[in-house]
Design a protein around this motif. Structure first.
Motif, PDB file in Angstrom:
ATOM      1  N   LYS A  71      14.331  11.389  10.974  1.00  0.00           N
ATOM      2  CA  LYS A  71      13.041  10.982  11.549  1.00  0.00           C
ATOM      3  C   LYS A  71      11.876  11.361  10.617  1.00  0.00           C
ATOM      4  N   GLU A  72      11.933  12.572  10.111  1.00  0.00           N
ATOM      5  CA  GLU A  72      10.870  13.034   9.217  1.00  0.00           C
ATOM      6  C   GLU A  72      10.854  12.228   7.923  1.00  0.00           C
ATOM      7  N   SER A  73      12.074  11.870   7.463  1.00  0.00           N
ATOM      8  CA  SER A  73      12.186  11.091   6.228  1.00  0.00           C
ATOM      9  C   SER A  73      11.546   9.718   6.427  1.00  0.00           C
ATOM     10  N   ASP A  74      11.812   9.105   7.546  1.00  0.00           N
ATOM     11  CA  ASP A  74      11.243   7.791   7.842  1.00  0.00           C
ATOM     12  C   ASP A  74       9.695   7.912   7.939  1.00  0.00           C
ATOM     13  N   LYS A  75       9.279   8.956   8.605  1.00  0.00           N
ATOM     14  CA  LYS A  75       7.850   9.199   8.761  1.00  0.00           C
ATOM     15  C   LYS A  75       7.180   9.412   7.399  1.00  0.00           C
ATOM     16  N   ARG A  76       7.914  10.140   6.519  1.00  0.00           N
ATOM     17  CA  ARG A  76       7.397  10.416   5.170  1.00  0.00           C
ATOM     18  C   ARG A  76       7.232   9.121   4.386  1.00  0.00           C
ATOM     19  N   LYS A  77       8.249   8.293   4.463  1.00  0.00           N
ATOM     20  CA  LYS A  77       8.179   7.012   3.735  1.00  0.00           C
ATOM     21  C   LYS A  77       6.991   6.177   4.231  1.00  0.00           C
ATOM     22  N   SER A  78       6.846   6.180   5.534  1.00  0.00           N
ATOM     23  CA  SER A  78       5.762   5.382   6.118  1.00  0.00           C
ATOM     24  C   SER A  78       4.382   5.906   5.640  1.00  0.00           C
ATOM     25  N   LEU A  79       4.265   7.220   5.593  1.00  0.00           N
ATOM     26  CA  LEU A  79       3.027   7.828   5.159  1.00  0.00           C
ATOM     27  C   LEU A  79       2.808   7.561   3.670  1.00  0.00           C
ATOM     28  N   GLU A  80       3.836   7.613   2.871  1.00  0.00           N
ATOM     29  CA  GLU A  80       3.712   7.377   1.424  1.00  0.00           C
ATOM     30  C   GLU A  80       3.244   5.940   1.183  1.00  0.00           C
ATOM     31  N   GLN A  81       3.796   5.001   1.920  1.00  0.00           N
ATOM     32  CA  GLN A  81       3.396   3.607   1.760  1.00  0.00           C
ATOM     33  C   GLN A  81       1.922   3.428   2.180  1.00  0.00           C
ATOM     34  N   ARG A  82       1.528   4.023   3.243  1.00  0.00           N
ATOM     35  CA  ARG A  82       0.137   3.941   3.711  1.00  0.00           C
ATOM     36  C   ARG A  82      -0.805   4.525   2.677  1.00  0.00           C
ATOM     37  N   LEU A  83      -0.397   5.658   2.105  1.00  0.00           N
ATOM     38  CA  LEU A  83      -1.228   6.310   1.116  1.00  0.00           C
ATOM     39  C   LEU A  83      -1.343   5.440  -0.120  1.00  0.00           C
ATOM     40  N   LYS A  84      -0.297   4.809  -0.498  1.00  0.00           N
ATOM     41  CA  LYS A  84      -0.262   3.964  -1.689  1.00  0.00           C
ATOM     42  C   LYS A  84      -1.253   2.800  -1.493  1.00  0.00           C
ATOM     43  N   LYS A  85      -1.190   2.231  -0.344  1.00  0.00           N
ATOM     44  CA  LYS A  85      -2.074   1.094  -0.085  1.00  0.00           C
ATOM     45  C   LYS A  85      -3.550   1.521  -0.098  1.00  0.00           C
ATOM     46  N   LEU A  86      -3.816   2.699   0.360  1.00  0.00           N
ATOM     47  CA  LEU A  86      -5.198   3.158   0.405  1.00  0.00           C
ATOM     48  C   LEU A  86      -5.702   3.395  -1.019  1.00  0.00           C
ATOM     49  N   LYS A  87      -4.879   3.717  -1.920  1.00  0.00           N
ATOM     50  CA  LYS A  87      -5.317   3.977  -3.284  1.00  0.00           C
ATOM     51  C   LYS A  87      -5.499   2.706  -4.080  1.00  0.00           C
ATOM     52  N   GLU A  88      -4.954   1.689  -3.651  1.00  0.00           N
ATOM     53  CA  GLU A  88      -5.159   0.428  -4.407  1.00  0.00           C
ATOM     54  C   GLU A  88      -6.598  -0.029  -4.178  1.00  0.00           C
TER      55      GLU A  88
END
Length: 355
Positions: free
Chosen positions: A338-355
């Motif tokens: 669950k935490e791994s899935d949550k981490r991936k989701s957060l990493e993707q969100r963060l990536k998009k915010l930096k673009e």
């Protein structure tokens, strides 16, 4: 009143076939009451005038009169049959010593022909010079058997016991006059000389009634008693008794010998059984020892089984703990995922915010 055994004439020891010679000897041709008539004849046989107006003599007196007539001295015997056998032997010794040298040689030669050994003949002949008391039991038996068979042969009879003995070749009927004279007396010697070759009873009587009646009707018999017939009859039943006693004793000895052999076998078997008993006891001791060991091992097994059950219980407990841990691990892995899935989701969100 019952007679004493020393008074009774020994007719009851004879079988019916044995008695036939006596019946013919005394002219008892008619079969009616032959035995009873013979019983009446014998007690007066040695008395003058056929015992007319005289008391009967008993058997002991009968033997004494025969002994006195032949100048024979009889010792005192406790039993009648012993006295009878002694007189029988001494009468033979007297008859034998009255034979000529030639007749004696013929007699001895006849014994050899019949199968007797030198030792047996020596035993039989020795007592004629040194006394009847020295005659061996076997020699008396041979003498008795020959006497009975010679007398029976005069009357053309076959004795029943001849066929039931291993001595048949020795006691077979002989018609040798010298033998007849030695063992049956002068009266039979005369009969054999006159009737040698006679084949049957009828021919015997037809050839001459004189010899046959000589046993019963002679001048001497009227004056002094019929000693010729008395001696012949005595020798006959005495020889029959000797034969029967000898054979009975032989059978008894054989039975005793067989019994002794069986007892020895029984003793051997008992000793062998004792050996087996000892071996069985050894096995029983070994079995007891093994049984003790078995019980010890059984106890040890019981203890081991208890230990095994304890180990099984402990193992079950560990397995239960292990299962609980596995469950915890699974729960943690779920949380990690669950935490791994949550981490991936957060990493993707963060990536998009930096673009």
């Amino acid at each position: 009143m019952k007679k004493d055994k020393s008074q009774t004439y020994p007719l009851n020891i004879l079988e019916q076939k044995d008695l036939h010679a006596l019946y013919k000897m005394f002219g008892l041709v008619l079969k009616d009451k032959q035995f009873e008539r013979l019983e009446k004849i014998l007690p007066k046989l040695l008395l003058p005038a056929n015992g007319f107006l005289q008391s009967e003599i008993d058997y002991d007196h009968f033997m004494n009169k025969l002994a006195n007539k032949n100048n024979i001295i009889l010792d005192h015997f406790e039993f009648t049959h012993e006295k009878e056998a002694s007189l029988f032997q001494k009468l033979f010794a007297k008859n034998f010593n009255e034979l000529t040298s030639e007749e004696r040689e013929k007699f001895i030669e006849n014994l050899k022909v019949k199968g007797l050994t030198t030792e047996q003949i020596t035993a039989l002949m020795g007592f004629t010079t040194v006394g009847a008391v020295n005659l061996s039991g076997f020699a008396v038996y041979v003498l008795a058997a020959k006497t009975a068979s010679v007398i029976a042969n005069v009357f053309n009879l076959t004795l029943p016991f001849v066929f039931y003995t291993t001595m048949s070749k020795v006691i077979s009927v002989t018609t040798n006059p010298a033998v007849a004279a030695a063992i049956a007396g002068t009266q039979f010697y005369n009969v054999f000389k006159a009737f040698e070759g006679v084949e049957n009873w009828g021919e015997f009587k037809d050839r001459s009634a004189e010899h046959y009646n000589g046993f019963q009707k002679t001048g001497k018999a009227i004056l002094k008693g019929n000693y010729e017939a008395g001696e012949a009859a005595f020798k006959y039943w005495a020889s029959c008794r000797i034969i029967k006693i000898y054979q009975a004793q032989e059978e008894l000895d054989l039975t005793c010998k067989n019994t002794d052999q069986q007892l020895n076998k029984k003793k051997e078997f008992k000793e062998e059984r004792l050996n087996f008993d000892e071996k069985i006891q050894e096995f029983e001791h070994k079995l007891e020892s093994k049984q003790v060991e078995i019980e010890r091992l059984k106890n040890q097994i019981s203890e081991l089984e208890i230990q095994a059950r304890a180990i099984k219980d402990e193992k079950a407990l560990v397995l239960k703990k292990q299962q609980h841990i596995d469950e915890n691990i699974n729960a943690v892995e779920i949380e990690i995922n669950k935490e791994s899935d949550k981490r991936k989701s957060l990493e993707q969100r963060l990536k998009k915010l930096k673009e």
